[in-house]
Motif scaffolding. Structure first.
Motif, PDB file in Angstrom:
ATOM      1  N   SER A 202      43.779  33.317  19.150  1.00 15.45           N
ATOM      2  CA  SER A 202      43.226  33.794  20.164  1.00 15.45           C
ATOM      3  C   SER A 202      43.217  33.271  21.523  1.00 15.45           C
ATOM      4  CB  SER A 202      41.596  33.859  19.785  1.00 15.45           C
ATOM      5  OG  SER A 202      41.109  32.361  19.691  1.00 15.45           O
ATOM      6  N   ARG A 203      44.030  32.313  21.436  1.00 14.86           N
ATOM      7  CA  ARG A 203      44.394  31.212  22.433  1.00 14.86           C
ATOM      8  C   ARG A 203      45.213  32.090  23.544  1.00 14.86           C
ATOM      9  NH1 ARG A 203      43.579  25.855  24.481  1.00 14.86           N
ATOM     10  NH2 ARG A 203      42.301  25.587  22.646  1.00 14.86           N
ATOM     11  N   LYS A 204      45.116  31.946  24.749  1.00 12.64           N
ATOM     12  CA  LYS A 204      46.064  32.571  25.902  1.00 12.64           C
ATOM     13  C   LYS A 204      47.298  31.714  25.636  1.00 12.64           C
ATOM     14  CE  LYS A 204      43.378  35.741  26.570  1.00 12.64           C
ATOM     15  NZ  LYS A 204      42.448  35.986  27.914  1.00 12.64           N
ATOM     16  N   VAL A 205      48.373  32.222  25.410  1.00 16.91           N
ATOM     17  CA  VAL A 205      49.907  31.711  25.504  1.00 16.91           C
ATOM     18  C   VAL A 205      50.683  32.140  26.168  1.00 16.91           C
ATOM     19  CG1 VAL A 205      51.663  30.923  23.765  1.00 16.91           C
ATOM     20  CG2 VAL A 205      49.343  30.905  22.695  1.00 16.91           C
ATOM     21  N   ILE A 206      51.458  31.461  27.025  1.00 12.78           N
ATOM     22  CA  ILE A 206      52.499  31.798  27.841  1.00 12.78           C
ATOM     23  C   ILE A 206      53.847  31.090  27.352  1.00 12.78           C
ATOM     24  CG2 ILE A 206      53.404  31.896  30.323  1.00 12.78           C
ATOM     25  CD1 ILE A 206      50.565  31.767  30.968  1.00 12.78           C
ATOM     26  N   PHE A 207      54.937  31.773  27.338  1.00 14.44           N
ATOM     27  CA  PHE A 207      56.287  31.328  27.023  1.00 14.44           C
ATOM     28  C   PHE A 207      57.490  31.771  27.691  1.00 14.44           C
ATOM     29  CE2 PHE A 207      60.511  31.769  24.686  1.00 14.44           C
ATOM     30  CZ  PHE A 207      60.560  30.428  24.376  1.00 14.44           C
ATOM     31  N   ALA A 208      58.312  31.133  28.155  1.00 10.36           N
ATOM     32  CA  ALA A 208      59.443  31.250  29.071  1.00 10.36           C
ATOM     33  C   ALA A 208      60.698  30.581  28.374  1.00 10.36           C
ATOM     34  CB  ALA A 208      59.274  30.815  30.506  1.00 10.36           C
ATOM     35  N   GLY A 209      61.811  31.554  28.363  1.00  9.53           N
ATOM     36  CA  GLY A 209      63.066  30.996  27.823  1.00  9.53           C
ATOM     37  C   GLY A 209      64.199  32.097  28.124  1.00  9.53           C
ATOM     38  N   ASP A 210      65.396  31.398  28.128  1.00  7.75           N
ATOM     39  CA  ASP A 210      66.602  32.334  28.688  1.00  7.75           C
ATOM     40  C   ASP A 210      67.513  32.852  27.684  1.00  7.75           C
ATOM     41  OD1 ASP A 210      67.601  29.623  28.265  1.00  7.75           O
ATOM     42  OD2 ASP A 210      69.177  30.175  29.365  1.00  7.75           O
TER      43      ASP A 210
END
Length: 263
Positions: A202-210
């Motif tokens: 339920s936690r807001k999660v942000i991810f960035a990868g290439d």
């Protein structure tokens, strides 16, 4: 392709009034440019200081999940109080020093150096070379003549798989990991479930990868998180929610998160 001004449009309503979020990031090609040699990588000072302020705010949980070894990653980033995960998630160290490393069989450990030896003799030449990460390795071939690459990959995969190791395509490289059903996505789930209560989804999660291994994180958080793929190709196949162009775009995203969460 997400424009440089779109971060508020795509993340503002997602985060809403939440006072805490989880930010997961890749390193090479995301926080820092991909150099000709891994040891030459440097995280830009502005990116490092922005990330440090975010991590120290008490409102953003930060984890970096990389293909580099854990020790190498920690040295390159150099920020205290965050989670570091190396070797595509095989190694995990929490801020308090607790390690959640995956167990590697004695047979795989015993074969590792034999495999490196054979690869060094049979494929690591003509511009190809091995980055030894102790429990895994990367076979780099960006310096090779393009016409030599197909044969290299066939021979390298044959040798690697004969020792039971698993291979993954990367940017001008071939990753090799021990014979464990594990990836960056499963590492992300372990990091989040170990760091928060049973309602961590339920936690807001942000991810960035290439890169290709980052797709496993994008799949793991699909439906409850938001993810960004760093790429110049608008037609790239990805599980990410959005696409952005560069390491500089990631810095702009970090600055947006800082302004949103840490003021």
């Amino acid at each position: 392709m997400t424009s440089e001004e779109d971060f508020g449009q795509y993340l503002d309503s997602y985060i809403g009034d939440d006072q805490h979020i989880a930010l997961l990031l890749d390193y090479d090609g995301t926080l820092a440019e991909v150099p000709d040699r891994p040891e030459l990588s440097v995280i830009p000072p502005e990116t490092k200081e922005t990330l440090r302020r975010i991590a120290n705010s008490g409102k953003v949980f930060v984890a970096i999940i990389s293909g580099r070894s854990l020790d190498d990653l920690r040295e390159k980033v150099g920020i205290d109080g965050i989670v570091y995960s190396g070797n595509l998630g095989l190694e995990i160290q929490l801020p308090d020093g607790t390690k959640l490393n995956q167990t590697i069989s004695e047979e795989a450990t015993a074969n590792f150096h034999k495999m490196i030896e054979q690869l060094t003799k049979e494929v690591a030449y003509n511009g190809a070379w091995i980055q030894n990460k102790q429990i895994a390795f990367t076979l780099h071939y960006r310096e090779m003549e393009p016409n030599l690459v197909p044969d290299l990959l066939v021979n390298a995969k044959r040798i690697i798989e004969s020792y039971g190791y698993r291979t993954f395509a990367s940017h001008n490289a071939l990753e090799a990991n021990p014979p464990i059903e594990w990836n960056k996505g499963r590492a992300a789930e372990l990091i989040l479930s170990s760091s928060f209560d049973k309602n961590w989804k339920s936690r807001k999660v942000i991810f960035a990868g290439d890169d290709t291994p980052d797709e496993d994180v994008m799949k793991a958080i699909k439906g409850f998180g938001k993810s960004f793929r760093i790429t110049n190709g608008a037609d790239v196949l990805t599980n990410a929610d959005f696409q952005i162009r560069s390491v500089q775009s990631v810095l702009k995203m970090l600055k947006w998160i800082e302004n949103k969460m840490c003021k």
